[in-house]
Design an enzyme around this catalytic site. Structure first.
Site, PDB file in Angstrom:
ATOM      1  N   ASP A   1      14.059  26.445  15.255  1.00 35.17           N
ATOM      2  CA  ASP A   1      14.906  26.758  14.103  1.00 35.17           C
ATOM      3  C   ASP A   1      15.024  25.557  13.159  1.00 35.17           C
ATOM      4  O   ASP A   1      15.993  25.420  12.420  1.00 35.17           O
ATOM      5  CB  ASP A   1      16.284  27.240  14.554  1.00 35.17           C
ATOM      6  CG  ASP A   1      17.022  26.179  15.352  1.00 35.17           C
ATOM      7  OD1 ASP A   1      16.410  25.115  15.637  1.00 35.17           O
ATOM      8  OD2 ASP A   1      18.190  26.405  15.695  1.00 35.17           O
TER       9      ASP A   1
ATOM     10  N   HIS B   1      -9.604  12.439   4.935  1.00 31.77           N
ATOM     11  CA  HIS B   1      -8.213  12.876   5.037  1.00 31.77           C
ATOM     12  C   HIS B   1      -7.579  12.342   6.330  1.00 31.77           C
ATOM     13  O   HIS B   1      -6.855  13.057   7.025  1.00 31.77           O
ATOM     14  CB  HIS B   1      -8.112  14.403   4.965  1.00 31.77           C
ATOM     15  CG  HIS B   1      -8.383  14.935   3.597  1.00 31.77           C
ATOM     16  ND1 HIS B   1      -8.639  16.265   3.331  1.00 31.77           N
ATOM     17  CD2 HIS B   1      -8.446  14.307   2.385  1.00 31.77           C
ATOM     18  CE1 HIS B   1      -8.845  16.430   2.040  1.00 31.77           C
ATOM     19  NE2 HIS B   1      -8.732  15.258   1.440  1.00 31.77           N
TER      20      HIS B   1
ATOM     21  N   ASP C   1      -3.770   4.908   0.964  1.00 37.57           N
ATOM     22  CA  ASP C   1      -3.681   5.920  -0.092  1.00 37.57           C
ATOM     23  C   ASP C   1      -2.304   6.537   0.031  1.00 37.57           C
ATOM     24  O   ASP C   1      -2.055   7.326   0.962  1.00 37.57           O
ATOM     25  CB  ASP C   1      -4.793   6.955   0.094  1.00 37.57           C
ATOM     26  CG  ASP C   1      -4.787   8.043  -0.987  1.00 37.57           C
ATOM     27  OD1 ASP C   1      -3.795   8.147  -1.738  1.00 37.57           O
ATOM     28  OD2 ASP C   1      -5.778   8.784  -1.064  1.00 37.57           O
TER      29      ASP C   1
ATOM     30  N   ASP D   1      -0.144   8.671  -7.214  1.00 41.03           N
ATOM     31  CA  ASP D   1      -1.217   8.812  -6.211  1.00 41.03           C
ATOM     32  C   ASP D   1      -2.067   7.551  -6.331  1.00 41.03           C
ATOM     33  O   ASP D   1      -2.832   7.408  -7.282  1.00 41.03           O
ATOM     34  CB  ASP D   1      -2.013  10.082  -6.530  1.00 41.03           C
ATOM     35  CG  ASP D   1      -3.113  10.355  -5.514  1.00 41.03           C
ATOM     36  OD1 ASP D   1      -3.189   9.632  -4.501  1.00 41.03           O
ATOM     37  OD2 ASP D   1      -3.898  11.289  -5.740  1.00 41.03           O
TER      38      ASP D   1
ATOM     39  N   HIS E   1     -16.819  12.857  -2.769  1.00 37.64           N
ATOM     40  CA  HIS E   1     -15.773  13.558  -3.539  1.00 37.64           C
ATOM     41  C   HIS E   1     -15.943  13.310  -5.028  1.00 37.64           C
ATOM     42  O   HIS E   1     -16.750  12.494  -5.453  1.00 37.64           O
ATOM     43  CB  HIS E   1     -14.378  13.154  -3.054  1.00 37.64           C
ATOM     44  CG  HIS E   1     -14.083  11.681  -3.106  1.00 37.64           C
ATOM     45  ND1 HIS E   1     -13.862  11.001  -4.292  1.00 37.64           N
ATOM     46  CD2 HIS E   1     -13.964  10.744  -2.124  1.00 37.64           C
ATOM     47  CE1 HIS E   1     -13.605   9.737  -4.026  1.00 37.64           C
ATOM     48  NE2 HIS E   1     -13.679   9.541  -2.713  1.00 37.64           N
TER      49      HIS E   1
ATOM     50  N   HIS F   1      -8.472  13.923 -10.372  1.00 36.99           N
ATOM     51  CA  HIS F   1      -7.822  15.241 -10.464  1.00 36.99           C
ATOM     52  C   HIS F   1      -6.597  15.085 -11.352  1.00 36.99           C
ATOM     53  O   HIS F   1      -6.098  13.967 -11.561  1.00 36.99           O
ATOM     54  CB  HIS F   1      -7.438  15.744  -9.067  1.00 36.99           C
ATOM     55  CG  HIS F   1      -6.679  14.738  -8.244  1.00 36.99           C
ATOM     56  ND1 HIS F   1      -5.336  14.498  -8.407  1.00 36.99           N
ATOM     57  CD2 HIS F   1      -7.092  13.866  -7.289  1.00 36.99           C
ATOM     58  CE1 HIS F   1      -4.955  13.556  -7.566  1.00 36.99           C
ATOM     59  NE2 HIS F   1      -6.007  13.137  -6.878  1.00 36.99           N
TER      60      HIS F   1
ATOM     61  N   HIS G   1      -2.251  17.062  -6.690  1.00 42.53           N
ATOM     62  CA  HIS G   1      -3.419  17.690  -7.315  1.00 42.53           C
ATOM     63  C   HIS G   1      -2.836  18.719  -8.268  1.00 42.53           C
ATOM     64  O   HIS G   1      -2.567  19.854  -7.898  1.00 42.53           O
ATOM     65  CB  HIS G   1      -4.317  18.346  -6.262  1.00 42.53           C
ATOM     66  CG  HIS G   1      -4.961  17.342  -5.353  1.00 42.53           C
ATOM     67  ND1 HIS G   1      -5.781  17.673  -4.314  1.00 42.53           N
ATOM     68  CD2 HIS G   1      -4.907  15.983  -5.337  1.00 42.53           C
ATOM     69  CE1 HIS G   1      -6.211  16.582  -3.697  1.00 42.53           C
ATOM     70  NE2 HIS G   1      -5.679  15.547  -4.300  1.00 42.53           N
TER      71      HIS G   1
ATOM     72  N   GLU H   1     -10.554   7.688  -9.180  1.00 43.81           N
ATOM     73  CA  GLU H   1     -10.569   7.224  -7.792  1.00 43.81           C
ATOM     74  C   GLU H   1     -11.947   7.282  -7.136  1.00 43.81           C
ATOM     75  O   GLU H   1     -12.158   8.036  -6.188  1.00 43.81           O
ATOM     76  CB  GLU H   1      -9.578   8.030  -6.960  1.00 43.81           C
ATOM     77  CG  GLU H   1      -9.674   9.550  -7.125  1.00 43.81           C
ATOM     78  CD  GLU H   1      -8.767  10.277  -6.143  1.00 43.81           C
ATOM     79  OE1 GLU H   1      -8.814   9.970  -4.940  1.00 43.81           O
ATOM     80  OE2 GLU H   1      -8.011  11.157  -6.582  1.00 43.81           O
TER      81      GLU H   1
ATOM     82  N   TYR I   1     -17.884   5.298   1.371  1.00 37.94           N
ATOM     83  CA  TYR I   1     -17.519   5.408   2.787  1.00 37.94           C
ATOM     84  C   TYR I   1     -18.818   5.391   3.590  1.00 37.94           C
ATOM     85  O   TYR I   1     -19.619   6.335   3.493  1.00 37.94           O
ATOM     86  CB  TYR I   1     -16.747   6.714   3.036  1.00 37.94           C
ATOM     87  CG  TYR I   1     -15.713   6.964   1.956  1.00 37.94           C
ATOM     88  CD1 TYR I   1     -14.435   6.424   2.033  1.00 37.94           C
ATOM     89  CD2 TYR I   1     -16.056   7.696   0.806  1.00 37.94           C
ATOM     90  CE1 TYR I   1     -13.507   6.618   1.014  1.00 37.94           C
ATOM     91  CE2 TYR I   1     -15.136   7.890  -0.217  1.00 37.94           C
ATOM     92  CZ  TYR I   1     -13.868   7.352  -0.116  1.00 37.94           C
ATOM     93  OH  TYR I   1     -12.970   7.543  -1.129  1.00 37.94           O
TER      94      TYR I   1
ATOM     95  N   ARG J   1     -11.711   2.853  -1.319  1.00 33.37           N
ATOM     96  CA  ARG J   1     -11.376   3.673  -2.487  1.00 33.37           C
ATOM     97  C   ARG J   1     -10.417   2.859  -3.342  1.00 33.37           C
ATOM     98  O   ARG J   1      -9.586   2.107  -2.808  1.00 33.37           O
ATOM     99  CB  ARG J   1     -10.736   5.004  -2.062  1.00 33.37           C
ATOM    100  CG  ARG J   1     -10.367   5.899  -3.232  1.00 33.37           C
ATOM    101  CD  ARG J   1     -10.118   7.372  -2.836  1.00 33.37           C
ATOM    102  NE  ARG J   1      -9.058   7.575  -1.891  1.00 33.37           N
ATOM    103  CZ  ARG J   1      -9.225   7.842  -0.606  1.00 33.37           C
ATOM    104  NH1 ARG J   1     -10.437   7.942  -0.094  1.00 33.37           N
ATOM    105  NH2 ARG J   1      -8.185   8.000   0.199  1.00 33.37           N
TER     106      ARG J   1
ATOM    107  N   GLU K   1      -7.825   3.774  -6.473  1.00 29.33           N
ATOM    108  CA  GLU K   1      -7.293   4.952  -7.170  1.00 29.33           C
ATOM    109  C   GLU K   1      -6.138   4.555  -8.061  1.00 29.33           C
ATOM    110  O   GLU K   1      -5.155   3.956  -7.607  1.00 29.33           O
ATOM    111  CB  GLU K   1      -6.804   5.989  -6.147  1.00 29.33           C
ATOM    112  CG  GLU K   1      -6.151   7.195  -6.790  1.00 29.33           C
ATOM    113  CD  GLU K   1      -5.837   8.304  -5.803  1.00 29.33           C
ATOM    114  OE1 GLU K   1      -5.595   8.002  -4.615  1.00 29.33           O
ATOM    115  OE2 GLU K   1      -5.833   9.467  -6.224  1.00 29.33           O
TER     116      GLU K   1
HETATM  117  N1  GLY Z   1      -4.048  11.297  -2.044  1.00 28.25           N
HETATM  118  C1  GLY Z   1      -4.838  12.420  -2.297  1.00 28.25           C
HETATM  119  C2  GLY Z   1      -5.894  12.160  -3.272  1.00 28.25           C
HETATM  120  O1  GLY Z   1      -6.197  11.022  -3.537  1.00 28.25           O
HETATM  121  O2  GLY Z   1      -6.416  13.053  -3.867  1.00 28.25           O
HETATM  122 MN    MN Z   2      -6.005  11.384  -5.705  1.00 27.47          MN
HETATM  123 MN    MN Z   3      -4.828   9.415  -3.253  1.00 26.96          MN
END
Ligand code: GLY
Ligand code: MN
Ligand code: MN
Length: 445
Positions: A43, A245, A262, A273, A352, A356, A363, A386, A390, A408, A410
């Protein structure tokens, strides 16, 4: 330190609703439900997060509410159904708005108890030609909506039910894509809190510390500022950074490895982000530095493409061009950059896209293409830039010294009238500047 930006005022929410009604047309109705509470287990519920579309149009943080927009309705165009006040329930939950409070606090024209929606709403839809809603998003709401439409269509004396059901997202998400000055102030604050929290995380960084300890330092900084995390932080040491991820955050950080962090903040619904990749022991190795420099060059090439009139895809292609040329030069890809692009095997290192939209959602809402073509950037849009590389620990194509490195960088970027404003520019991203910042963070603890 400057004062925190003001929350978005009722007049702006009213303006958004008016604009949406104008786009929908005078014979339409628009229906939008609040997010339901979500069970975590037993619950126990997850912390409540309002649906971003609902938040955008109302500023209301309560569940069990439905917004109805009825352009041209004399008795009031913006109608909210919400929970009636209930002293017993509020002893457990804290204050509820109640219909009267909703009119006062949210500036809607009219409000009714949600318990009465089945009796009141079908009559409100009568005679409307078109109904805009998010059909197929929440099964329980879909079922309710179908029941209301069945009631309208049922003989005897069947009422005029809307003949067309249309996806609300096309209209609404186009509005959300262009940020107002008030929204930009909140996004800047989310960026500032996120950057401060990255710095706090660096101050806790040293060999032997656990990834979750860095996560907790980041979260502590964000919550201390009155914000929350805009998504579960990715705290990835060494080869874990090659898992895009990565969410476990349960490994020790080792000297000689990089840490990819990240993590962003959510301030009054608006997200940052941010990713920085830093050496755990304060110094990049030669191989790490070579790959890092490449990702940074790719980001700079991408940022140079962010201005009005450039296509959504241009900055991704610019980053990809730099990365592929660099991967060939460093011996991670065979042949010329043209050959590598044609083969497509650069994707094993850069799987990737380069960004975004960013806003209420990390996103964020908004189409990336119009009639199949990448859309052009316009002032007021906010996006991330970003690029990353890798190199899997078992990557046969790569020289051994590069294996197990994930990087990365970003940043969050506003498209301005004549270029770009990097909202997260104050957080270092050059390798030397990062080493200096880490040394300072260490000296300060
Ligand atoms: N943290 C998610 C992305 O970079 O899209
Ligand atoms: Mn991002
Ligand atoms: Mn990110």
């Amino acid at each position: 330190m400057s004062a925190a930006p003001r929350p978005i005022g009722v007049r702006e929410y009213a303006r958004r609703r008016r604009e949406l009604m104008r786009l929908a047309g005078g014979d339409a109705a628009i229906l939008l439900a609040a997010a339901p509470p979500r069970l975590r287990n037993g619950d126990t519920y997850w912390p409540y997060r309002q649906d971003s579309d609902f938040l955008y149009l109302t500023g209301c943080g309560e569940p069990q509410a439905v917004l109805v927009l009825l352009p041209g309705r004399k008795a009031g165009q913006s109608v909210l159904f919400c929970r009636e006040r209930d002293a017993t329930a509020e002893r457990w939950d804290g204050d509820w708005l109640g219909p009267e409070g909703a009119v006062r606090a949210l500036g809607v024209d009219d409000a009714f108890p949600i318990a009465d929606i089945d009796d009141i709403l079908p009559g409100m839809l009568e005679g409307r030609a078109r109904l805009y809603c998010h059909f197929g998003r929440e099964a329980a709401f879909d079922a309710q909506l179908l029941a209301w439409l069945r009631r309208l269509r049922a003989p005897p004396g069947a009422a005029r039910a809307p003949q067309e059901m249309l996806a609300l997202s096309h209209l609404l998400h186009e509005l959300r894509l262009f940020k107002s000055p008030a929204e930009l102030a909140l996004l800047r604050e989310a960026a500032r809190i996120g950057m401060d929290a990255h710095r706090a995380a660096w101050s806790a960084l040293r060999p032997g510390v656990q990834e979750h300890a860095i996560e907790s330092t980041f979260l502590h900084a964000v919550r201390s500022a009155g914000a929350c995390a805009s998504y579960p932080p990715i705290v990835a040491g060494g080869r874990n950074a090659c898992v895009l991820h990565y969410a476990r955050n349960d490994a020790p950080l080792r000297a000689g490895d990089l840490l990819l962090l990240d993590a962003g903040a959510e301030w009054q619904g608006y997200a940052s982000d941010i990713t920085r990749t830093v050496p755990v022991d304060g110094r990049f190795s030669a191989a790490q530095r070579a790959l890092y420099r490449l990702v940074l060059e790719a980001q700079q090439a991408a940022l140079a493409c962010i201005r009005p009139g450039r296509s959504w895809e241009a900055f991704h292609l610019a980053a990809r061009e730099v990365l592929v040329a660099g991967l060939c030069a460093l011996g991670l890809l065979a042949g010329t950059p043209q050959q590598a692009l044609a083969r497509g095997d650069y994707r094993r290192y850069f799987p990737h896209k380069t960004g975004h939209w960013l806003g209420l959602d990390v996103h964020d809402a908004g189409d990336y293409r119009i009639q199949g073509e990448p859309r052009l950037l316009e002032p007021g849009m906010v996006l991330t830039v970003e690029p990353g590389l890798y190199v899997a620990p078992d990557e046969a194509l790569a020289p051994a010294r590069y294996r197990g490195i994930g990087i990365r960088i970003e940043d969050d970027v506003l498209v301005t009238a004549d270029g770009a404003d990097v909202l997260t520019a104050a957080l270092p991203r050059h390798a030397d500047a990062l080493e200096d910042a880490l040394a300072q963070a260490r000296a300060a603890r």
